[in-house]
Design a protein around this motif. Sequence first.
Motif: not given
Length: 432
Positions: A211-236
Amino acid sequence: MKRKLLILSIGFSMTLQAQNAPVFETSAKDEIAANRFLAGSNYLDYDRQLTDKPLTPAPKNYEPYYMSHYGRHGSRWLISDGNYSRPIATLKAAKEQGKLTPLGEKTLATIEAIYATANKRLGDLTTVGERQHHGIGKRMTKNFPEIFKTKNLKIDARSTTVNRCILSMIAECEELAAANPTAQIHNDVSESLQYYLNQPWDGIVEKMGKKGGKEEREYTVKWTHPERLMKTLFNDQQYVYNNVGAGALMRQLFHVACNMQSHDTDLELFSLFTDEEVYDQWRLKNVGWYLDYGASPVSGGKMPFSQLNLLKNIIATADTVTQTQATLRFGHEVCVMPLACLLELDNCGMAVNNLDELDKYWRNYRIFPMGCNIQLIFYRPKKGKTGDILVKALLNEREAYLPIKTTQWPYYNWQDLRKYYLDKIAAFEADK
């Protein structure tokens, strides 16, 4: 009155134990900022959260005579090869294209180094995990010498069939044997024990567990913000957009970072993340574990009953005890977590409707670090004295609240508690 108003205001459905259990003194965000290792959730090293609070002395004219225990194995390597190889593959492909920053190359080298140690070791107990159980065993003998230093003490120790659980049992029993050479320790490992040591999901639990799959997917998207991290790891960043699943990579790196504390190493990855990112990545794990094993309204509060057979075994075994002894069971966090919720230890059994605020009232790292354990200690009147059998519960060696009334916390009348749990079991079985 202040605590009652708080409970009424948050609008939760909860049992009596939650009204008695202490409210968290600090926010999870502040706790994790002060100790990032807590964000490891089920990878938290047990020894990084030890209590220094002394245990409450036994009630007057009472003595402990029986311990009923269930414990998780200690720290381990990650279980799946992909936990290491997937982020390595992503970073390696970028390196070959010249797309990694110096930090990106360092991160790749760090994961490759820890991955090399995992060769044919996936899921195995580490030296950190072995040390955790030696410590737990030593403290058992120190905290309850009336039990563990009894001459010819009978100790029944049983484990699931997984190597890391067996080795954890051995480490703990070595300490008990060292403290009491006369102890009669019986170790057992068998598929025939799995039905209660590691009960598979079935029936209504299996059905509601989806039953919890929908909520888990929603919160995974809601609380994952990778933009800053990607800029520190990749130069492009165009390369990242075209070739990298940024959110997945962030979670993969965090996964490896969390389990670094399972090893005696200076290697670490937590420094890749800001405090806010660490907190958010932990929060989505906290929600996921709650949905899968807690008393979540999303699953109708059924998931703790995945440990129905274990609770039945705890009660049935306690009914047979007539002399000083100990029953030790060893398994996994997917048993300790829902068992703590089923027993309603402290806040574990709370039903929380607003998952955005879950961590105000329910925190996974308080329940199931590596080596986590539940100890039920039974007390009887001393020789020549009269009185009821009493019991107290320790969650990770901390005295815990139980779901019935008592006038002498942390001690509870065993017959009253036994009836509460049997009634709870009966209601579940009548409803499933």
